[in-house]
Design a protein around this motif. Structure first.
Motif, PDB file in Angstrom:
ATOM      1  N   GLU A 142      13.740 -40.597 -31.157  1.00  0.00           N
ATOM      2  CA  GLU A 142      14.124 -39.205 -30.940  1.00  0.00           C
ATOM      3  C   GLU A 142      12.881 -38.313 -30.821  1.00  0.00           C
ATOM      4  O   GLU A 142      12.804 -37.426 -29.963  1.00  0.00           O
ATOM      5  N   VAL A 145      11.178 -38.958 -27.409  1.00  0.00           N
ATOM      6  CA  VAL A 145      11.906 -38.310 -26.314  1.00  0.00           C
ATOM      7  C   VAL A 145      11.588 -36.817 -26.285  1.00  0.00           C
ATOM      8  O   VAL A 145      11.361 -36.226 -25.220  1.00  0.00           O
ATOM      9  N   SER A 173      12.022 -45.285 -20.003  1.00  0.00           N
ATOM     10  CA  SER A 173      11.776 -44.474 -21.201  1.00  0.00           C
ATOM     11  C   SER A 173      11.690 -43.006 -20.822  1.00  0.00           C
ATOM     12  O   SER A 173      12.239 -42.134 -21.510  1.00  0.00           O
ATOM     13  N   ALA A 176      15.013 -41.522 -20.075  1.00  0.00           N
ATOM     14  CA  ALA A 176      15.802 -41.179 -21.263  1.00  0.00           C
ATOM     15  C   ALA A 176      15.626 -39.711 -21.614  1.00  0.00           C
ATOM     16  O   ALA A 176      16.528 -39.080 -22.184  1.00  0.00           O
ATOM     17  N   PHE A 240      17.551 -48.968 -27.806  1.00  0.00           N
ATOM     18  CA  PHE A 240      17.836 -47.768 -27.025  1.00  0.00           C
ATOM     19  C   PHE A 240      19.344 -47.539 -26.953  1.00  0.00           C
ATOM     20  O   PHE A 240      19.812 -46.399 -27.020  1.00  0.00           O
ATOM     21  N   TYR A 245      20.920 -44.332 -25.256  1.00  0.00           N
ATOM     22  CA  TYR A 245      20.173 -44.335 -24.008  1.00  0.00           C
ATOM     23  C   TYR A 245      20.412 -45.650 -23.262  1.00  0.00           C
ATOM     24  O   TYR A 245      20.255 -46.730 -23.836  1.00  0.00           O
ATOM     25  N   ASP A 246      20.754 -45.549 -21.989  1.00  0.00           N
ATOM     26  CA  ASP A 246      21.029 -46.732 -21.180  1.00  0.00           C
ATOM     27  C   ASP A 246      19.786 -47.107 -20.387  1.00  0.00           C
ATOM     28  O   ASP A 246      19.422 -46.420 -19.428  1.00  0.00           O
TER      29      ASP A 246
END
Length: 329
Positions: A142, A145, A173, A176, A240, A245-246
């Motif tokens: 987190e 990101v 990444s 995301a 992830f 997050y995909d």
């Protein structure tokens, strides 16, 4: 009459020569290996593939089989694998293929083709991990990101090689957070983790085995796993997926290392190579090393391995276009 006698004699001589060559080749295959085998690792010394190769070499040395590990880094594995493809197909030069080189093939960034190789045995499956310097203020997924969002298009993520799976996941990444990243390619994982520990990079995408010593030493910190399940070697590190997050929007991707011989290597020699290296890979010492580094060992070999390589190649053909073509626009 004399010419006919000469012709018969010549034909007989050719037949004897052919039988001699065939017999010699068969004897050579029966005695295989009767000299050292060169295992080309297309990456720098100290990386996970190099470590695995040297462990295999040590195990086989105890059996009296000499395996010389030769590091030939460059072009995300292409230089070393080209040497393997062009080697004499006698079983005495083999190489360690990886998903990274398959990614280059998918993008047309190398003249190599899978048809140039005879798949032998899979060495490991290696989930990839996102790491940061241990003292970085963004010490969680987190937090990272949020860091990406504050510095769109400026955060550096190191990868061993370019246009490969590590690079794909570095890009994912950034996605995301909805931003671009700066991918920084190296010729091997050992250099990436060194620069990450020295805070010359803000993050890196590596195998656990490439960063285990630095993780244990408190120099780098794994913050997320590019997989659907947590790793036994890193049970406290989230995926992830569980954070919402995909990173597999175009289908599953797998990082793997596997051994190959030049395509024209005789089937009998291929079978001997498969038997020799399968024994080493399933040796307790090798499995313990793989487990400690978060890698997975299975029994995929020969034709089954060839089918798996083809499946991974097809996935990368699709994913590579969507990730890298989009990245270049």
């Amino acid at each position: 009459m004399a010419s006919r006698t000469f012709l018969v004699t010549a034909v007989r001589a050719l037949a004897v020569a052919a039988l001699t060559v065939t017999g010699t080749a068969a004897l050579a295959q029966d005695n295989f290996p009767n000299k050292e085998i060169r295992l080309v690792v297309p990456w720098n010394a100290g990386g996970s593939n190099d470590i695995a190769a040297r462990q295999i070499s040590q195990i086989l040395a105890a059996e009296g089989i000499t395996v010389i590990v030769e590091n030939v880094p460059g072009a995300t594995g292409s230089i070393g694998m080209t040497r393997v493809a062009n080697a004499a197909p006698d079983g005495y030069t083999i190489g360690m293929g990886t998903s990274s080189t398959l990614a280059l093939i998918a993008q047309g960034l190398t003249p190599l083709k899978n048809e140039q190789f005879a798949p032998l045995v899979r060495v490991t499956l290696d989930p990839l991990v996102l790491l940061t310097p241990a003292s970085a203020p963004y010490g969680s997924l987190e937090g990272f990101v949020a860091h990406l969002k504050k510095k769109p298009g400026k955060v550096s993520i190191g990868t061993p090689g370019n246009n490969n799976l590590n690079h794909i996941f570095a890009v994912m990444s950034g996605r995301a957070a909805g931003v671009d990243i700066v991918a920084v390619p190296y010729t091997g994982g050992s250099k990436v983790v060194t620069d990450l520990a020295g805070k010359q990079l803000e993050a890196a995408v590596l195998k656990p085995s490439e960063s285990k010593a630095q993780i244990d030493g408190g120099l780098v910190k794994p913050i997320a796993v590019f997989a659907n399940e947590r790793l036994k070697a890193l049970p406290d590190v989230p995926t992830f997926k569980e954070k919402g997050y995909d990173v597999f929007p175009y289908g599953p991707l797998v990082q793997m290392a596997y051994l190959v011989a030049p395509a024209r290597t005789p089937p009998a020699v291929q079978e001997k190579l498969i038997a020799i290296f399968s024994r080493a890979i399933h040796n307790a010492k090798f499995k313990a090393m793989a487990d400690s580094g978060g890698a997975i060992v299975d029994d995929l070999k020969g034709a089954a391995l060839a089918r798996e390589i083809d499946n991974v190649q097809k996935s990368l053909n699709e994913v590579g276009k969507k990730v890298f073509v989009a990245e270049k626009k």
